[in-house]
Structure formats: structure tokens, C-alpha cells
Design a protein around this motif. Structure first.
Motif, PDB file in Angstrom:
ATOM      1  N   GLN A  21       0.829  -1.214   0.000  1.00  0.00           N
ATOM      2  CA  GLN A  21       0.000   0.000   0.000  1.00  0.00           C
ATOM      3  C   GLN A  21       0.860   1.260   0.000  1.00  0.00           C
ATOM      4  OE1 GLN A  21      -3.696  -0.055   1.087  1.00  0.00           O
ATOM      5  NE2 GLN A  21      -3.712  -2.186   0.458  1.00  0.00           N
ATOM      6  N   SER A  22       2.040   1.188   0.623  1.00  0.00           N
ATOM      7  CA  SER A  22       2.873   2.381   0.764  1.00  0.00           C
ATOM      8  C   SER A  22       4.087   2.387  -0.156  1.00  0.00           C
ATOM      9  CB  SER A  22       3.340   2.510   2.213  1.00  0.00           C
ATOM     10  OG  SER A  22       4.149   1.402   2.552  1.00  0.00           O
ATOM     11  N   ILE A  23       4.098   1.536  -1.146  1.00  0.00           N
ATOM     12  CA  ILE A  23       5.266   1.427  -2.036  1.00  0.00           C
ATOM     13  C   ILE A  23       5.127   2.382  -3.213  1.00  0.00           C
ATOM     14  CG2 ILE A  23       6.306  -0.080  -3.773  1.00  0.00           C
ATOM     15  CD1 ILE A  23       6.307  -2.283  -1.882  1.00  0.00           C
ATOM     16  N   ASN A  24       6.243   2.998  -3.557  1.00  0.00           N
ATOM     17  CA  ASN A  24       6.311   3.759  -4.798  1.00  0.00           C
ATOM     18  C   ASN A  24       7.561   3.315  -5.557  1.00  0.00           C
ATOM     19  OD1 ASN A  24       8.451   4.990  -3.502  1.00  0.00           O
ATOM     20  ND2 ASN A  24       7.308   6.837  -2.986  1.00  0.00           N
ATOM     21  N   LEU A  25       7.771   3.868  -6.709  1.00  0.00           N
ATOM     22  CA  LEU A  25       8.890   3.465  -7.555  1.00  0.00           C
ATOM     23  C   LEU A  25      10.234   3.727  -6.892  1.00  0.00           C
ATOM     24  CD1 LEU A  25       9.661   2.330 -10.313  1.00  0.00           C
ATOM     25  CD2 LEU A  25       9.731   4.666 -11.162  1.00  0.00           C
ATOM     26  N   GLN A  26      10.357   4.829  -6.162  1.00  0.00           N
ATOM     27  CA  GLN A  26      11.616   5.150  -5.503  1.00  0.00           C
ATOM     28  C   GLN A  26      11.949   4.133  -4.414  1.00  0.00           C
ATOM     29  OE1 GLN A  26      10.659   9.102  -4.271  1.00  0.00           O
ATOM     30  NE2 GLN A  26      11.617  10.032  -6.067  1.00  0.00           N
ATOM     31  N   PHE A  27      10.940   3.642  -3.702  1.00  0.00           N
ATOM     32  CA  PHE A  27      11.173   2.640  -2.666  1.00  0.00           C
ATOM     33  C   PHE A  27      11.689   1.345  -3.274  1.00  0.00           C
ATOM     34  CE2 PHE A  27       9.768  -0.946  -0.084  1.00  0.00           C
ATOM     35  CZ  PHE A  27      10.324  -0.619   1.133  1.00  0.00           C
TER      36      PHE A  27
END
Length: 127
Positions: free
Chosen positions: A77-83
Motif C-alpha cells: 500500500q505504501s510502495i512507490n517506484l523510488q522505494f
């Protein structure tokens, strides 16, 4: 320690362990460096697949699998590409450390396999 070795000319002679190692690796010297690199890449790729499959085949109870799957869903739910990039970059950088790096990398691959198994068990699928 010496070992007895029979040559192709039916002559028996004693050789030590160092010479035996040189004989067993002599085929490697005949290959060009490009072929050696390709063979090393393939060997590590296969070893990585084996370690990941070992993680997938690790037996988990339904409770453990459900708990890991819930944690994975919260992380998704809290993942983005930078992570994703940052996480993979840190693992890759850690793998460059001699001796400890590959051990850490194989642990990361094993953990990935365990998470794949947990997610599939929690969703009612066979890992």
C-alpha cells in the motif's frame, strides 16, 4: 597427501593435491574469457533460482503465511517506484562486499521465496 593417478599412457604416478586440482581445472584454461564470463553468469543465475526455490519450498503454517501476507499487503500500500529502486539498489550494493555480500544476497533471495510461498498459501494457492 599424494594420490595415485593413471595417465592415458597406462603409466601410474603419484601426484599431490595441488597437481590434482590443476588437472581438474585445466579445462577451464582452454576457454576464452568471454565464455568463462557467460558460464559464470549462468552458474550464478541457476544458483540464485535454486536458493529462491528453497525459500518457496520452505514449509509454513497457515498462520505464519497469513501474518507474512498481511505485512506484505501493508507494505504494498505504501510502495512507490523510488522505494523499489532504493531497496533493490541497497541489496545490490551489499552484494558487492566480499564473502558477506553473496551470503546476504542469497538470504535476500531466500526471504523473497518465503514471501512468495506465504502470499500464495494465504491466497489458497500451492506455492
Amino acid at each position: 597427501m599424494c594420490k595415485r593417478f593413471q595417465s592415458l599412457k597406462n603409466e601410474t604416478k603419484n601426484i599431490n593435491a595441488k597437481e590434482l586440482l590443476c588437472l581438474s581445472l585445466s579445462f577451464w584454461k582452454t576457454y576464452p574469457s568471454r565464455i568463462k564470463r557467460i558460464m559464470a553468469i549462468i552458474a550464478f543465475f541457476v544458483l540464485s533460482l535454486i536458493v529462491t526455490m528453497a525459500g518457496v519450498l520452505t514449509p509454513l503454517s497457515f498462520e505464519e503465511a497469513s501474518s507474512l501476507s498481511r505485512e506484505l499487503e501493508e507494505t504494498r500500500q505504501s510502495i512507490n517506484l523510488q522505494f523499489i529502486f532504493g531497496n533493490n539498489f541497497m541489496i545490490c550494493m551489499a552484494m558487492f562486499v566480499p564473502v558477506a555480500g553473496p551470503v546476504f544476497g542469497f538470504y535476500a533471495l531466500y526471504s523473497t521465496g518465503v514471501l512468495i510461498a506465504a502470499d500464495s498459501i494465504a491466497n489458497g494457492l500451492s506455492p
